[in-house]
Design a protein around this motif. Structure first.
Motif, short mmCIF file in Angstrom:
data_model
loop_
_atom_site.label_atom_id
_atom_site.label_comp_id
_atom_site.label_asym_id
_atom_site.label_seq_id
_atom_site.Cartn_x
_atom_site.Cartn_y
_atom_site.Cartn_z
N GLN A 157 0.84 -1.21 0.00
CA GLN A 157 0.00 0.00 0.00
C GLN A 157 0.88 1.27 0.00
N THR A 158 0.56 2.24 -0.88
CA THR A 158 1.27 3.53 -0.88
C THR A 158 0.32 4.69 -0.58
N ASP A 159 -0.99 4.39 -0.50
CA ASP A 159 -1.98 5.44 -0.22
C ASP A 159 -2.25 5.48 1.29
N VAL A 160 -1.84 6.56 1.94
CA VAL A 160 -1.95 6.63 3.40
C VAL A 160 -3.42 6.55 3.84
N HIS A 161 -4.34 6.99 2.95
CA HIS A 161 -5.76 6.98 3.31
C HIS A 161 -6.33 5.56 3.31
N ARG A 162 -5.57 4.61 2.79
CA ARG A 162 -5.99 3.20 2.81
C ARG A 162 -5.10 2.38 3.75
N SER A 163 -4.45 3.08 4.71
CA SER A 163 -3.48 2.38 5.56
C SER A 163 -4.03 2.16 6.97
N MET A 164 -3.45 1.15 7.61
CA MET A 164 -3.69 0.89 9.03
C MET A 164 -2.40 1.27 9.77
N VAL A 165 -2.55 2.02 10.86
CA VAL A 165 -1.39 2.50 11.62
C VAL A 165 -1.47 1.92 13.04
N ALA A 166 -0.31 1.57 13.59
CA ALA A 166 -0.26 1.10 14.99
C ALA A 166 0.58 2.06 15.82
N THR A 167 0.17 2.27 17.04
CA THR A 167 0.98 3.00 18.01
C THR A 167 0.57 2.57 19.41
N GLU A 168 1.26 3.11 20.41
CA GLU A 168 0.98 2.75 21.80
C GLU A 168 0.91 4.01 22.65
N PHE A 169 0.23 3.91 23.79
CA PHE A 169 0.16 5.04 24.71
C PHE A 169 1.33 5.03 25.69
N GLY A 170 2.12 3.94 25.71
CA GLY A 170 3.31 3.89 26.55
C GLY A 170 2.98 3.90 28.04
N SER A 171 4.02 4.14 28.84
CA SER A 171 3.81 4.07 30.30
C SER A 171 4.19 5.38 31.00
N ASP A 172 4.32 6.46 30.22
CA ASP A 172 4.62 7.78 30.80
C ASP A 172 3.29 8.55 30.89
N ARG A 173 2.91 8.91 32.11
CA ARG A 173 1.63 9.61 32.25
C ARG A 173 1.83 11.11 32.56
N ASP A 174 3.05 11.61 32.29
CA ASP A 174 3.27 13.06 32.42
C ASP A 174 2.27 13.77 31.51
N PRO A 175 1.50 14.73 32.02
CA PRO A 175 0.45 15.37 31.21
C PRO A 175 0.96 15.95 29.89
N GLN A 176 2.18 16.48 29.89
CA GLN A 176 2.71 17.08 28.65
C GLN A 176 3.00 15.98 27.62
N VAL A 177 3.47 14.81 28.12
CA VAL A 177 3.74 13.68 27.20
C VAL A 177 2.41 13.14 26.67
N VAL A 178 1.45 13.00 27.56
CA VAL A 178 0.12 12.50 27.12
C VAL A 178 -0.45 13.44 26.05
N ASP A 179 -0.31 14.74 26.23
CA ASP A 179 -0.79 15.72 25.23
C ASP A 179 -0.10 15.49 23.87
N LYS A 180 1.21 15.22 23.89
CA LYS A 180 1.94 15.02 22.63
C LYS A 180 1.49 13.72 21.95
N ILE A 181 1.25 12.68 22.77
CA ILE A 181 0.77 11.40 22.22
C ILE A 181 -0.56 11.62 21.51
N PHE A 182 -1.47 12.36 22.16
CA PHE A 182 -2.80 12.54 21.57
C PHE A 182 -2.77 13.54 20.41
N SER A 183 -1.83 14.48 20.44
CA SER A 183 -1.71 15.42 19.31
C SER A 183 -1.32 14.66 18.05
N SER A 184 -0.32 13.77 18.16
CA SER A 184 0.08 12.95 17.00
C SER A 184 -1.06 12.06 16.55
#
Ligand SMILES: O=P(O)(O)O[C@H]1[C@H](O)[C@@H](O)[C@@H](O)[C@@H](O)[C@@H]1O
Ligand SMILES: [Mg+2]
Length: 289
Positions: A157-184
């Motif tokens: 697949q080369t079309d991003v609109h037809r892609s499946m993406v994986a990520t994780e929320f990790g184990s850092d619950r610093d509010p600024q880090v959580v904000d960056k995770i959700f922004s991405s």
């Protein structure tokens, strides 16, 4: 029997055998439902470790020391106990006994026994055993990637609109880090992509890229032991590895993008918030003056 002319293959064969034995230990604990005992925490209240993580890592390291006494180790629980996390040019086993420890504690069926092997700071082979699924992912640099012996190939697949993406929320619950995770996550989801998933294991997310069911996995906060073994499985399946900055992957940086091709990698990287966690190979905290 004469020693094979390919010592790294002897080591890889041993890794497959001890990963399978480790998986049997993990399944037995899950089936007896006593894995929630002795749960301790590390870097945060949600960064878990169990007695089984420690037993599996000891099993792997002791078995390797008896066969390959000159080899070095980087193990998640050994580093957590104060061992150095430095990758030299020596043959080095990079071990995550249970990648997906939180899954293990909650009996969520995605846990990977991860054993990577590096020589001259380059990963030569990787073994990731998905213990509950009984899927043995393996790859040797230059010789392909496999799951239970069947060849792996990333998605075309080369079309991003037809892609499946994986990520994780990790184990850092610093509010600024959580904000960056959700922004991405917000930017990636809004492209839009077909979907976002997370196995709860960096290594199994990377194996999902290698087998073609996910186009890209990204995360900030992973460790070298989470990704070393799966890194060669991704590249030998035809995939690419990058830093979230778009540069080359640095195994110690705690940032990773694993993708099926450069087109998808470049498009998703453009949406990611770049931030850093302390490097895995940082100098130990200096004693106060
Ligand atoms: O289960 P671990 O070995 O601790 O690694 C997990 C980590 O705990 C989780 O927060 C995510 O970062 C996953 O990608 C790791 O595999
Ligand atoms: Mg891990």
């Amino acid at each position: 029997m004469s020693k094979s002319h390919d010592p790294w293959q002897d080591a890889m064969d041993h890794a497959v055998a001890v990963a399978r034995k480790s998986g049997e230990m993990i399944r037995e604990v899950v089936q007896n439902q006593d894995q929630s005992s002795l749960v301790q925490t590390k870097s945060s209240a949600v960064d878990l470790v169990t007695e089984t993580d420690q037993k599996v890592e000891r099993l792997i390291i002791q078995s390797v020391k008896s066969k390959f006494p000159s080899h070095r180790f980087i193990g998640e629980e050994s580093v957590s106990s104060g061992e150095p996390c430095i990758l030299t040019s020596d043959p080095t086993w990079i071990i995550d006994p249970i990648d997906g420890t939180t899954n293990f504690v909650h009996r969520y069926p995605f846990v990977g026994v991860c054993i990577g092997f590096a020589v001259n700071q380059q990963v030569e082979w990787g073994v990731v055993y998905s213990a509950i699924e009984d899927k043995m992912f393996t790859a040797r640099r230059g010789r392909g990637a496999f799951c239970n012996g069947r060849p792996l190939q990333v998605s075309t697949q080369t079309d991003v609109h037809r892609s499946m993406v994986a990520t994780e929320f990790g184990s850092d619950r610093d509010p600024q880090v959580v904000d960056k995770i959700f922004s991405s996550l917000h930017k990636v989801l809004s492209l839009p992509v077909h979907g976002v998933r997370g196995a709860g294991s960096a290594a199994l997310n990377m194996c999902a890229v290698a087998r073609g069911s996910v186009e890209l996995y990204y995360e900030t906060g992973v460790h070298v032991w989470d990704i070393a073994a799966a890194s060669v499985i991704v590249t030998e399946a035809g995939g690419v590895l990058r830093d979230t900055t778009g540069g080359a992957l640095d195994l110690m940086s705690r940032r990773i993008v694993a993708a099926n091709n450069e087109t998808i990698a470049t498009r998703i990287i453009a949406e990611l918030e770049v931030y850093s966690s302390e490097r895995d190979d940082r100098a130990p905290d200096c004693e106060p003056e």
